[in-house]
Motif scaffolding. Sequence first.
Motif, mmCIF file in Angstrom:
data_model
loop_
_atom_site.group_PDB
_atom_site.id
_atom_site.type_symbol
_atom_site.label_atom_id
_atom_site.label_comp_id
_atom_site.label_asym_id
_atom_site.label_seq_id
_atom_site.Cartn_x
_atom_site.Cartn_y
_atom_site.Cartn_z
ATOM 1 N N THR A 94 83.414 130.375 71.701
ATOM 2 C CA THR A 94 83.571 129.249 70.789
ATOM 3 C C THR A 94 82.249 128.824 70.182
ATOM 4 O O THR A 94 81.207 128.903 70.828
ATOM 5 C CB THR A 94 84.203 128.053 71.534
ATOM 6 N N MET A 95 82.302 128.376 68.947
ATOM 7 C CA MET A 95 81.129 127.845 68.260
ATOM 8 C C MET A 95 81.495 126.508 67.633
ATOM 9 O O MET A 95 82.556 126.372 67.019
ATOM 10 C CB MET A 95 80.654 128.813 67.172
ATOM 11 N N THR A 96 80.630 125.528 67.813
ATOM 12 C CA THR A 96 80.822 124.219 67.192
ATOM 13 C C THR A 96 79.690 123.964 66.212
ATOM 14 O O THR A 96 78.516 123.977 66.599
ATOM 15 C CB THR A 96 80.853 123.104 68.246
ATOM 16 N N ILE A 97 80.037 123.749 64.950
ATOM 17 C CA ILE A 97 79.051 123.450 63.922
ATOM 18 C C ILE A 97 79.157 121.963 63.614
ATOM 19 O O ILE A 97 80.145 121.496 63.045
ATOM 20 C CB ILE A 97 79.278 124.285 62.651
ATOM 21 N N HIS A 98 78.156 121.215 64.042
ATOM 22 C CA HIS A 98 78.156 119.777 63.844
ATOM 23 C C HIS A 98 78.004 119.432 62.361
ATOM 24 O O HIS A 98 77.623 120.279 61.542
ATOM 25 C CB HIS A 98 77.021 119.145 64.652
ATOM 26 N N SER A 99 78.259 118.195 62.022
ATOM 27 C CA SER A 99 78.253 117.779 60.619
ATOM 28 C C SER A 99 76.872 117.889 59.975
ATOM 29 O O SER A 99 76.768 117.947 58.752
ATOM 30 C CB SER A 99 78.772 116.341 60.494
ATOM 31 N N ASN A 100 75.819 117.937 60.793
ATOM 32 C CA ASN A 100 74.464 118.098 60.248
ATOM 33 C C ASN A 100 74.031 119.559 60.191
ATOM 34 O O ASN A 100 72.906 119.861 59.782
ATOM 35 C CB ASN A 100 73.460 117.280 61.063
ATOM 36 N N GLY A 101 74.904 120.476 60.632
ATOM 37 C CA GLY A 101 74.609 121.895 60.575
ATOM 38 C C GLY A 101 74.106 122.498 61.866
ATOM 39 O O GLY A 101 73.987 123.725 61.986
ATOM 40 N N TRP A 102 73.805 121.675 62.864
ATOM 41 C CA TRP A 102 73.354 122.199 64.147
ATOM 42 C C TRP A 102 74.535 122.843 64.880
ATOM 43 O O TRP A 102 75.696 122.418 64.707
ATOM 44 C CB TRP A 102 72.750 121.093 64.993
ATOM 45 N N VAL A 103 74.247 123.816 65.708
ATOM 46 C CA VAL A 103 75.300 124.598 66.364
ATOM 47 C C VAL A 103 75.205 124.477 67.880
ATOM 48 O O VAL A 103 74.139 124.679 68.469
ATOM 49 C CB VAL A 103 75.222 126.079 65.956
ATOM 50 N N VAL A 143 86.065 128.437 65.897
ATOM 51 C CA VAL A 143 84.929 127.739 65.300
ATOM 52 C C VAL A 143 85.361 126.319 64.958
ATOM 53 O O VAL A 143 86.337 126.114 64.226
ATOM 54 C CB VAL A 143 84.411 128.445 64.029
ATOM 55 N N TYR A 144 84.663 125.355 65.538
ATOM 56 C CA TYR A 144 84.840 123.954 65.168
ATOM 57 C C TYR A 144 83.823 123.632 64.080
ATOM 58 O O TYR A 144 82.625 123.868 64.248
ATOM 59 C CB TYR A 144 84.596 123.027 66.358
ATOM 60 N N ILE A 145 84.293 123.096 62.963
ATOM 61 C CA ILE A 145 83.408 122.624 61.906
ATOM 62 C C ILE A 145 83.673 121.136 61.739
ATOM 63 O O ILE A 145 84.799 120.732 61.435
ATOM 64 C CB ILE A 145 83.655 123.357 60.572
ATOM 65 N N ASP A 146 82.653 120.325 61.932
ATOM 66 C CA ASP A 146 82.838 118.878 61.887
ATOM 67 C C ASP A 146 82.576 118.348 60.483
ATOM 68 O O ASP A 146 81.418 118.262 60.059
ATOM 69 C CB ASP A 146 81.886 118.213 62.881
ATOM 70 N N PRO A 147 83.609 117.984 59.731
ATOM 71 C CA PRO A 147 83.396 117.461 58.371
ATOM 72 C C PRO A 147 82.635 116.145 58.355
ATOM 73 O O PRO A 147 81.949 115.824 57.386
ATOM 74 C CB PRO A 147 84.822 117.266 57.842
ATOM 75 N N CYS A 148 82.783 115.383 59.444
ATOM 76 C CA CYS A 148 82.136 114.075 59.510
ATOM 77 C C CYS A 148 81.885 113.711 60.969
ATOM 78 O O CYS A 148 82.800 113.741 61.783
ATOM 79 C CB CYS A 148 83.013 113.012 58.855
ATOM 80 N N GLY A 149 80.648 113.359 61.286
ATOM 81 C CA GLY A 149 80.327 112.983 62.654
ATOM 82 C C GLY A 149 80.551 111.510 62.942
ATOM 83 O O GLY A 149 80.445 111.076 64.084
ATOM 84 N N ALA A 150 80.864 110.734 61.919
ATOM 85 C CA ALA A 150 81.135 109.305 62.086
ATOM 86 C C ALA A 150 82.625 109.084 62.292
ATOM 87 O O ALA A 150 83.439 109.980 62.071
ATOM 88 C CB ALA A 150 80.642 108.535 60.870
ATOM 89 N N CYS A 151 82.973 107.874 62.702
ATOM 90 C CA CYS A 151 84.390 107.552 62.925
ATOM 91 C C CYS A 151 84.665 106.124 62.500
ATOM 92 O O CYS A 151 83.769 105.259 62.545
ATOM 93 C CB CYS A 151 84.746 107.740 64.404
#
Length: 341
Positions: free
Chosen positions: A248-257, A26-34
Amino acid sequence: MAEKQVIQHKRHPLEEVVPLEAPYIVYIDPCGACNFKCNFCPCNTSDFMVKERHKIMDLALFHKIVDNLKEFPQKVRVVYLFAFGEPLLNKNIVEMIRCLRESQVCDEIRMYTNGALLNPELNSALADSGIDLIRISVNALDGNAYKELCGVTVDYSKFYQNLQDLYQKTRGKAKLAIKLVNATIKEQSQLKQFHEMYAPISDYIFMEDIFDGWPEFEDVVIPEGVLKSSNWDWRNAGHSICTYSLTTMTIHSNGWVSPCCADWKFGAVYGDVNHSTVKEIWNSKELRQMQLAHLKKTKGIYPICDTCTMRTVDSIDAAADIVIKRLESLDDRKQPGGSEQ
């Protein structure tokens, strides 16, 4: 430690284990900005849905995700605190790591970062957080090259000192991996310099070839004379079916999967943890549809998947028909993993 490494590299043929009761990764993105503007990445070089892509994950949403992971009958193998942006931009990153460790929902916690925001205080907190591995992406070997490639000014001496400090503080607590992007590496002497500089302050070092990893983003122009890590072409790996949706699951920083972090345009979103639990999303008809589309080679219904050239490590091409029948024969009242709707 040797036994742990053996377990990590033991791979089960997917046709023998899917559908999985819980995602392996599971990827959890704490922040989508860089904080970088790398010319090979769409994060800050495209204005597509910037408001949604550049979200910083709220701590309350993160806690919900972790609580949801407890619902699975088995642990996730690895949680990556990274997907698209720079995780250290989230001021709650250390608390997030500690929450994951204390919850015992996964076997390993890993984080990828460009390392530019590291400092002695943060290094101490990260070392004591319970993280298993931190991977630093080193994009160049001097400040001028960083400016050219990443569009930012980096005090390289300070950057290097912070990595030295992090390595010393993580001894016996976490592993440190350092990856060199080959975009500015044209001479063997530079590769030697990288090894001399970073081998003493890391557990693992390697060079990664820059490549077109973002579907529907402009092609990466490889500078002439750039050294390659190998002659292996990852785009022709001998199989055509992507297995990310199966494992695999990716949870973007806004909660979308999405199935993977290459989905920077949210073109393959099949759930939203703001409104559903992680387990519900993993067991959803929407994900089943996506899995079958890839197995049947009809991924064109997801344009971003259709244009993606990434190749996963696992090959399931030869056994696709077996897995298709298994997924299609599941009782309508159940979803992958045997969980009741």
